[in-house]
Scaffold this motif. Structure first.
Motif, PDB file in Angstrom:
ATOM      1  N   MET A  88      20.017  13.324 -19.603  1.00 29.94           N
ATOM      2  CA  MET A  88      20.483  13.757 -18.284  1.00 29.94           C
ATOM      3  C   MET A  88      20.371  15.282 -18.176  1.00 29.94           C
ATOM      4  N   ASP A  89      19.881  15.795 -17.059  1.00 29.66           N
ATOM      5  CA  ASP A  89      19.708  17.239 -16.896  1.00 29.66           C
ATOM      6  C   ASP A  89      21.065  17.919 -16.697  1.00 29.66           C
ATOM      7  N   PRO A  90      21.162  19.258 -16.921  1.00 32.10           N
ATOM      8  CA  PRO A  90      22.456  19.942 -16.861  1.00 32.10           C
ATOM      9  C   PRO A  90      23.201  19.785 -15.536  1.00 32.10           C
ATOM     10  N   LEU A  91      22.500  19.871 -14.405  1.00 30.87           N
ATOM     11  CA  LEU A  91      23.186  19.738 -13.117  1.00 30.87           C
ATOM     12  C   LEU A  91      23.757  18.337 -12.961  1.00 30.87           C
ATOM     13  N   SER A  92      22.995  17.324 -13.318  1.00 33.35           N
ATOM     14  CA  SER A  92      23.488  15.950 -13.227  1.00 33.35           C
ATOM     15  C   SER A  92      24.689  15.745 -14.132  1.00 33.35           C
ATOM     16  N   LEU A 133      18.773  25.439  -6.459  1.00 31.72           N
ATOM     17  CA  LEU A 133      18.190  25.745  -7.762  1.00 31.72           C
ATOM     18  C   LEU A 133      16.702  26.052  -7.658  1.00 31.72           C
ATOM     19  N   ALA A 134      16.037  25.413  -6.698  1.00 28.13           N
ATOM     20  CA  ALA A 134      14.589  25.607  -6.540  1.00 28.13           C
ATOM     21  C   ALA A 134      14.260  26.954  -5.915  1.00 28.13           C
ATOM     22  N   GLU A 135      15.266  27.592  -5.303  1.00 29.56           N
ATOM     23  CA  GLU A 135      15.035  28.887  -4.673  1.00 29.56           C
ATOM     24  C   GLU A 135      15.154  29.998  -5.700  1.00 29.56           C
ATOM     25  N   GLY A 176      23.318  37.894  -8.781  1.00 30.50           N
ATOM     26  CA  GLY A 176      24.398  36.938  -8.965  1.00 30.50           C
ATOM     27  C   GLY A 176      24.683  36.713 -10.428  1.00 30.50           C
ATOM     28  N   THR A 177      25.945  36.372 -10.714  1.00 32.77           N
ATOM     29  CA  THR A 177      26.377  36.122 -12.073  1.00 32.77           C
ATOM     30  C   THR A 177      27.072  34.769 -12.124  1.00 32.77           C
ATOM     31  N   ALA A 203      22.196  31.276 -13.985  1.00 32.47           N
ATOM     32  CA  ALA A 203      21.480  31.160 -15.260  1.00 32.47           C
ATOM     33  C   ALA A 203      20.612  29.909 -15.280  1.00 32.47           C
ATOM     34  N   LEU A 204      21.130  28.803 -14.737  1.00 35.26           N
ATOM     35  CA  LEU A 204      20.349  27.572 -14.698  1.00 35.26           C
ATOM     36  C   LEU A 204      19.139  27.721 -13.789  1.00 35.26           C
ATOM     37  N   ALA A 205      19.280  28.507 -12.722  1.00 37.41           N
ATOM     38  CA  ALA A 205      18.170  28.730 -11.796  1.00 37.41           C
ATOM     39  C   ALA A 205      17.080  29.610 -12.401  1.00 37.41           C
ATOM     40  N   ASP A 206      17.439  30.400 -13.407  1.00 39.24           N
ATOM     41  CA  ASP A 206      16.464  31.231 -14.112  1.00 39.24           C
ATOM     42  C   ASP A 206      15.625  30.327 -15.004  1.00 39.24           C
ATOM     43  N   LYS A 207      14.312  30.337 -14.823  1.00 32.26           N
ATOM     44  CA  LYS A 207      13.446  29.381 -15.518  1.00 32.26           C
ATOM     45  C   LYS A 207      13.577  29.455 -17.030  1.00 32.26           C
TER      46      LYS A 207
END
Length: 308
Positions: free
Chosen positions: A1-5, A183-185, A190-191, A196-200
């Motif tokens: 399962m991915d982190p967001l899920s 997340l795709a944007e 931001g902190t 951090a998850l949005a950072d590839k």
């Protein structure tokens, strides 16, 4: 399962409530802190301002706009933010289960709102990892969220067999979709965990920790996952996430432990082993540092809070 899920599954959304708001003339409504609740909105007609506590920029919203408020921060919706506000409890008290709350004679502004509760003694910690407001700008994303809210209202209004379960699933889907779009944007500032998850590159390290929380991760291991040098990774993770990689790993392990203690009924020794601790005493010490009580005390408090 991915982190967001995984994070959203720990929140366990339930008790979905939906209503419509119809306003006429000048108006301003103050919403208090939505403790352990997430709200989704779709603007059906007209325009308004949104001001969320702790968020510097106010937002001008118009017909078709959709936004989600995952945090428990107070906020205001208004035709003019300079106007004195009315408490939301006085406006929405009778607009439950598909009802309509009206200000003035209505007709100039309308929105759909869906609210659902989240579970867990530490839901506030989980919600704090999410952005305070998610604004969907693309028409395709807005159409999907609007359909979900309208279908949710229909299920709550018609009360057909299985409607409560469908409503909960729709509410969960709305939140996932809104956060996935965010997340795709690209985030430039931001902190926090979501940034951090949005950072590839940092997201690869977070995904690795979530995939194997029991592994004895080192800073070097995580830097390799991110495709960065150890020093650059450590600095960037701290700057973006607001904590070190090892602090985050411990936080995530403790949140998993809280969920398993509350819902799985596993012995403390088993939970300790599955989360990478060599002994029950080492796990219990880490749990006490982060949660403020022992695992067994936590279990007792969870049981005391459950309705009888």
């Amino acid at each position: 399962m991915d982190p967001l899920s995984e994070l959203l599954s720990l929140l366990r959304p339930h008790r979905a409530i939906s209503s419509r708001f119809d306003a006429g003339g000048e108006w301003s409504i103050q919403f208090g802190g939505q403790h352990k609740h997430i709200k989704s909105y779709v603007i059906l007609s007209g325009e308004c301002w949104l001001a969320v506590d702790g968020v510097e920029n106010v937002m001008r919203l118009e017909q078709g706009d959709c936004f989600v408020l995952p945090s428990a921060r107070p906020f205001r919706l208004a035709s003019d933010l300079a106007l004195p506000s009315v408490a939301a409890s006085a406006v929405f008290s009778e607009a439950r289960g598909g009802g309509v709350a009206t200000v003035g004679e209505g007709g100039s502004f309308s929105l759909l709102v869906s609210r659902f509760a989240v579970d867990g003694k530490h839901a506030d910690i989980l919600l704090g990892l999410l952005p305070p407001v998610v604004h969907l700008l693309k028409k395709s994303d807005q159409v999907l969220l609007r359909w979900s809210v309208e279908r949710l209202m229909q299920e709550l209004r018609e009360k057909k067999p299985g409607g409560d379960l469908i409503a909960q699933d729709l509410a969960h889907m709305m939140l996932v979709q809104a956060l996935r779009v965010n997340l795709a944007e690209s985030f430039s500032e931001g902190t926090g965990w979501f940034f951090a998850l949005a950072d590839k590159q940092l997201g690869l390290a977070i995904t690795a920790m979530h995939a194997d929380p029991a592994r004895r991760w080192t800073l070097r291991d995580l830097a390799i996952q991110a495709g960065m040098s150890r020093s650059v990774f450590a600095l960037r993770f701290k700057d973006v996430a607001g904590e070190t990689p090892m602090q985050y790993l411990t936080r995530w392990r403790m949140l998993l432990a809280c969920d398993r203690l509350a819902h799985a009924g596993d012995p403390v020794s088993v939970i300790a082993e599955t989360l990478g601790y060599e002994s029950e005493s080492a796990f219990s010490a880490a749990f006490r540092r982060f949660i403020g009580c022992s695992p067994r005390q936590y279990c007792r408090s969870v049981n005391e809070d459950r309705p009888r």
